[in-house]
Write a protein that holds these residues in place. Structure first.
Motif, PDB file in Angstrom:
ATOM      1  N   ARG A  85      -8.866  -2.506   9.358  1.00 17.18           N
ATOM      2  CA  ARG A  85      -8.356  -3.239   8.206  1.00 17.18           C
ATOM      3  C   ARG A  85      -8.750  -4.716   8.306  1.00 17.18           C
ATOM      4  O   ARG A  85      -8.928  -5.249   9.407  1.00 17.18           O
ATOM      5  CB  ARG A  85      -6.827  -3.119   8.143  1.00 17.18           C
ATOM      6  CG  ARG A  85      -6.305  -1.763   7.765  1.00 17.18           C
ATOM      7  CD  ARG A  85      -4.796  -1.663   7.958  1.00 17.18           C
ATOM      8  NE  ARG A  85      -4.443  -1.674   9.375  1.00 17.18           N
ATOM      9  CZ  ARG A  85      -3.187  -1.641   9.830  1.00 17.18           C
ATOM     10  NH1 ARG A  85      -2.177  -1.620   8.961  1.00 17.18           N
ATOM     11  NH2 ARG A  85      -2.947  -1.641  11.127  1.00 17.18           N
ATOM     12  N   ASN A 142       0.812  -1.217   0.000  1.00 19.12           N
ATOM     13  CA  ASN A 142       0.000   0.000   0.000  1.00 19.12           C
ATOM     14  C   ASN A 142       0.848   1.271   0.000  1.00 19.12           C
ATOM     15  O   ASN A 142       0.345   2.356   0.276  1.00 19.12           O
ATOM     16  CB  ASN A 142      -0.915   0.017   1.229  1.00 19.12           C
ATOM     17  CG  ASN A 142      -1.866  -1.157   1.258  1.00 19.12           C
ATOM     18  OD1 ASN A 142      -2.533  -1.452   0.271  1.00 19.12           O
ATOM     19  ND2 ASN A 142      -1.928  -1.856   2.400  1.00 19.12           N
ATOM     20  N   GLU A 149      -8.298  -4.824  -1.019  1.00 15.85           N
ATOM     21  CA  GLU A 149      -7.581  -4.656   0.239  1.00 15.85           C
ATOM     22  C   GLU A 149      -6.617  -5.805   0.490  1.00 15.85           C
ATOM     23  O   GLU A 149      -5.476  -5.594   0.937  1.00 15.85           O
ATOM     24  CB  GLU A 149      -8.586  -4.532   1.383  1.00 15.85           C
ATOM     25  CG  GLU A 149      -7.946  -4.199   2.716  1.00 15.85           C
ATOM     26  CD  GLU A 149      -8.967  -3.949   3.807  1.00 15.85           C
ATOM     27  OE1 GLU A 149      -8.561  -3.833   4.978  1.00 15.85           O
ATOM     28  OE2 GLU A 149     -10.185  -3.881   3.499  1.00 15.85           O
ATOM     29  N   ARG A 193     -14.792   2.691   1.338  1.00 15.24           N
ATOM     30  CA  ARG A 193     -13.832   1.610   1.460  1.00 15.24           C
ATOM     31  C   ARG A 193     -13.674   0.843   0.154  1.00 15.24           C
ATOM     32  O   ARG A 193     -14.633   0.675  -0.602  1.00 15.24           O
ATOM     33  CB  ARG A 193     -14.287   0.657   2.566  1.00 15.24           C
ATOM     34  CG  ARG A 193     -13.267  -0.372   2.959  1.00 15.24           C
ATOM     35  CD  ARG A 193     -13.655  -1.059   4.242  1.00 15.24           C
ATOM     36  NE  ARG A 193     -12.599  -1.975   4.663  1.00 15.24           N
ATOM     37  CZ  ARG A 193     -12.214  -2.141   5.910  1.00 15.24           C
ATOM     38  NH1 ARG A 193     -12.789  -1.450   6.871  1.00 15.24           N
ATOM     39  NH2 ARG A 193     -11.251  -3.003   6.207  1.00 15.24           N
ATOM     40  N   GLU A 232      -4.609   2.202   4.022  1.00 18.65           N
ATOM     41  CA  GLU A 232      -4.663   0.796   3.617  1.00 18.65           C
ATOM     42  C   GLU A 232      -6.068   0.254   3.367  1.00 18.65           C
ATOM     43  O   GLU A 232      -6.217  -0.949   3.134  1.00 18.65           O
ATOM     44  CB  GLU A 232      -3.940  -0.103   4.639  1.00 18.65           C
ATOM     45  CG  GLU A 232      -2.474   0.257   4.803  1.00 18.65           C
ATOM     46  CD  GLU A 232      -1.664  -0.820   5.487  1.00 18.65           C
ATOM     47  OE1 GLU A 232      -0.746  -1.344   4.832  1.00 18.65           O
ATOM     48  OE2 GLU A 232      -1.951  -1.146   6.658  1.00 18.65           O
ATOM     49  N   ARG A 233      -7.100   1.107   3.380  1.00 20.46           N
ATOM     50  CA  ARG A 233      -8.434   0.612   3.015  1.00 20.46           C
ATOM     51  C   ARG A 233      -9.337   1.725   2.502  1.00 20.46           C
ATOM     52  O   ARG A 233     -10.511   1.530   2.263  1.00 20.46           O
ATOM     53  CB  ARG A 233      -9.102  -0.100   4.191  1.00 20.46           C
ATOM     54  CG  ARG A 233      -9.586   0.759   5.346  1.00 20.46           C
ATOM     55  CD  ARG A 233      -8.559   0.876   6.422  1.00 20.46           C
ATOM     56  NE  ARG A 233      -9.119   1.252   7.722  1.00 20.46           N
ATOM     57  CZ  ARG A 233      -8.403   1.824   8.685  1.00 20.46           C
ATOM     58  NH1 ARG A 233      -7.122   2.095   8.504  1.00 20.46           N
ATOM     59  NH2 ARG A 233      -8.962   2.106   9.851  1.00 20.46           N
TER      60      ARG A 233
END
Length: 751
Positions: free
Chosen positions: A516, A345, A734, A728, A444-445
């Motif tokens: 996450r 990421n 992800e 998201r 990261e999401r």
């Protein structure tokens, strides 16, 4: 509510007659039903009662007038109760000095000297009480039938113990052009010499601006009144064919004596009646330099190329360089956040730290700056302003509470004003810091499209509104004046405005977004997801520490403020103790030194000292940093394990919690050595430990306002945005990593 008219009853006063009406207020004669005396009432027009800055100026005029008690200054009365904005004064029967000069020109030497003597005594009284009239002219001098002088109209009087206030539509040149002092043309506040200058234009033969041949003795005009003002700016004397009529017996006295250094010019004049008829000597008192003959060439002009201009230029350069340092902090944020996240990421995290900058700049330029600082006219340390300002406010309990600015949208009105442009740049990089904070907590999401919309919302609305309340003259800044809470909510460089706002927004976003995938298991355990590059995080932390000197020290807005040294040292100490406190706390618990926690401890120390760095001693700064480091080390674990909040970089603890602690620390440790007149309250800023418990109250109100406003608004925004476009990324994106599927590129491609 309607306009006041003859026949109305205003509290204890029955209005009987309209005396005069101007563009801003009406003057009425009224009867005091309590004492039976006739009084004068000054009542502003309705459209100005909602202008927060006009309200504060009007109130300040009344406060100044009630503080002065001299037979040659109009007396301000104190009504028992006030149901609306107005001021009550003694009713003076007589005529203005202007009208007297028109009826009796030339005035006899004896009468002119008697009038000037009384004006000098009144000015001496004002100056001893820290008041400068700044608009002394024949129209503001009343002469009673017995020959007594009454100075009136304190509308733009300067109270040297209070902050500077200006109102919408007022030009930078405050005063009447015919009698204006040089520094007023440049937009500066002026001092006692400003009144001496104006007195000189009344007393000597040829006023510096309108080229009148003799103001007190006769009143012919030149054909072009603006020529004098132009002369002040260009150093060329105005053209005038008239000669000055000055009593010869006064000239030797005037030229042989001038006020000593530190002596009040009005007191010096009052000591010898003849001096009021000086020819060029008043200019000598005004500047105390150069020969008297240099009245137009030197003294009657702002020193645009002298020390004042040099100081303003240095201040401008200082603010810009500090802004450049703060902008460079964006590199540090990008490295810290990317180092704390996983390799898959890295591009996404770096990309958010890059794109938030241009998105924030455009949003703040279009709307945000106007909402935040549109109610602030100028920053005197950086130079005079030429554009108007406007603050939208509401009446509550007899006080005006500022809500948001309503001027300077897209910088249209200040497009060629260096001071405002410099402040825009400086304010923008501060906003960008606040906007960057959630990118770490939500990393990261987070969908990139949703992030773009957030950037506009944060820069255009959320950050500017709270910023206005603290730094734009809004209701939190005026808590000291309106509610008696210390100096209002004080935040020197952004513990609450920048960091707490960013941290609370990050908290709202984290709750709306969720953790996450895989972070919290069903059995209650927490899966560790360490960052991929700790050296990058360390390098970014040191870059942030370096840029923070511009963040804190630059907030003086003045390169000549000696407090810069204290601010820089306090910042250094707080960062050092914060890093060590976090490091040793974790080391003692886990038996291993955690360098990542030390980085966050260092940043937490900086965040906590940011709001109070100018108001506390170095020892207090070290203690504040230590507490911040301990708060971070303990709260990161608490948020993750107890509250189940997934914050990959610790942004909520570093910025939200430590920003809150920094605001409280000011209310505790401010030692009274700095901040005199802050937010319009006399005296320096003191915390609880130095005698002012109310300052701690003001700090707590500011913290509560941030939580009550920022959190629900941010959370509501994220929830609405989630319904519209989604916050998201898809689960498969992800798991695979946002770099390849969301961004279309990898930070570390396999070769």
């Amino acid at each position: 509510m309607r306009e006041v008219a003859v026949g109305d009853k205003l509290d204890q006063y029955e209005i009987t007659k309209l005396i005069a009406r101007s563009g801003m207020a009406s003057i009425f004669e009224a009867k005091d039903t309590v004492s039976g005396q006739a009084v004068a009432l000054k009542v502003p027009h309705l459209q100005f009662e909602s202008d927060v800055v006009f309200f504060e100026r009007f109130k300040r005029e009344e406060e100044i007038g009630q503080r002065l008690d001299h037979p040659n200054i109009i007396k301000f009365l104190k009504p028992r109760h006030k149901s609306r904005m107005y001021m009550a004064m003694e009713l003076v029967e007589g005529k203005s000095l202007r009208k007297l000069m028109e009826e009796e020109h030339p005035l006899s030497t004896a009468r002119a000297l008697a009038i000037a003597q009384q004006i000098c005594e009144a000015l001496e009284h004002m100056h001893k009480h820290g008041v400068v009239h700044r608009d002394l002219k024949p129209e503001n001098v009343l002469i009673t039938p017995t020959g007594q002088v009454k100075i009136i109209d304190l509308g733009i009087a300067l109270d040297k113990s209070a902050r500077r206030l200006t109102w919408f539509g007022l030009s930078a040149t405050i005063g009447t052009p015919d009698y204006i002092a040089p520094e007023q043309i440049g937009g500066r506040r002026g001092d006692a010499r400003t009144d001496i200058y104006a007195l000189g234009t009344e007393s000597r033969g040829c006023p510096a601006t309108s080229c009148r041949a003799s103001t007190l003795r006769s009143r012919p005009y030149c054909s072009r009144p603006s020529s004098g003002t132009r002369a002040i700016v260009t150093r060329r004397p105005p053209s005038c064919s008239m000669t000055c009529a000055i009593p010869r017996q006064c000239r030797p006295v005037i030229r042989s004596r001038a006020p000593a250094n530190g002596e009040d010019g009005a007191a010096f004049l009052a000591a010898s009646p003849c001096r009021c008829w000086s020819s060029p000597s008043w200019a000598h008192w005004h500047r105390s330099s150069g020969p008297p003959a240099a009245i137009h060439r030197r003294a009657a002009r702002p020193r645009r190329s002298g020390r004042d201009d040099m100081e303003q230029s240095l201040n401008l350069a200082w603010v810009l360089i500090a802004g450049f340092l703060v902008m460079f902090m964006q590199v540090g944020f990008a490295m810290v956040e990317t180092g704390f996240t996983r390799a898959k990421n890295a591009v996404n995290t770096m990309g958010m730290n890059l794109v938030i900058y241009p998105i924030g700049v455009i949003g703040f330029w279009l709307v945000g700056y106007a909402l935040m600082l549109g109610g602030v006219r100028e920053w005197p340390a950086l130079g005079a302003a030429v554009a108007g300002e406007h603050e939208v406010a509401i009446h509550v309990g007899g006080h005006l509470l500022g809500l948001f600015g309503a001027a300077k949208f897209a910088l249209v009105s200040v497009a060629h004003e260096p001071s405002s442009l410099a402040m825009f740049l400086f304010s923008t990089v501060f906003m960008d810091t606040a906007a960057t904070i959630p990118t770490g907590a939500m990393a990261e999401r987070w969908r990139f499209a949703s992030f773009i919309v957030y950037g506009l919302f944060m820069s255009m609305f959320l950050y500017p509104l709270y910023g206005n309340w603290v730094w734009g003259g809004g209701w939190l800044a005026t808590l000291g004046v309106s509610a008696g809470l210390g100096h209002g909510h004080v935040d020197f460089a952004g513990s609450t405005v920048v960091h707490m706002t960013g941290g609370v927004t990050a908290l709202a976003g984290t709750l709306a977004l969720g953790p996450r995938a895989g972070e919290f298991r069903r059995d209650g355990t927490v899966l560790a997801m360490p960052g991929h590059n700790l050296p990058m995080t360390v390098a970014g932390t040191l870059i942030l520490a370096f840029g923070w000197f511009g963040f804190n020290a630059g907030s003086t807005l003045s390169a000549s403020d000696p407090r810069i040294a204290t601010i820089a040292v306090n910042s250094m100490l707080a960062s050092a103790t914060g890093a060590l406190a976090a490091l040793f706390y974790v080391w003692s618990s886990l038996r291993k030194p955690d360098i990542g926690m030390a980085c966050n401890g260092l940043l937490g120390g900086l965040v906590s000292i940011t709001g109070c760095c100018a108001f506390v001693a170095p020892a207090a700064a070290a203690l504040i940093g230590t507490v911040a480091g301990l708060l971070i080390a303990s709260s990161v674990v608490l948020l993750e394990r107890r509250l189940r909040l997934d914050d990959p970089v610790g942004a909520i603890s570093v910025h939200g919690l430590c920003g809150t602690w920094g605001a409280i620390a000011l209310g505790l440790f401010a030692d009274g050595t700095y901040g005199s007149g802050w937010n319009g309250v006399e005296g320096p800023v003191r915390g609880l430990l130095f005698g002012d418990v109310s300052q701690l109250g003001a700090q707590c109100v500011g913290i509560l306002a941030n939580l009550v406003f920022v959190f629900p608004v941010a959370y509501g925004f994220f929830r609405v945005l989630d319904r519209i476009i989604g916050n998201r990324v898809q689960p498969e994106v992800e798991w695979a990593g946002l770099d390849s599927l969301e961004m279309g590129s990898d930070a570390y491609p396999r070769t």
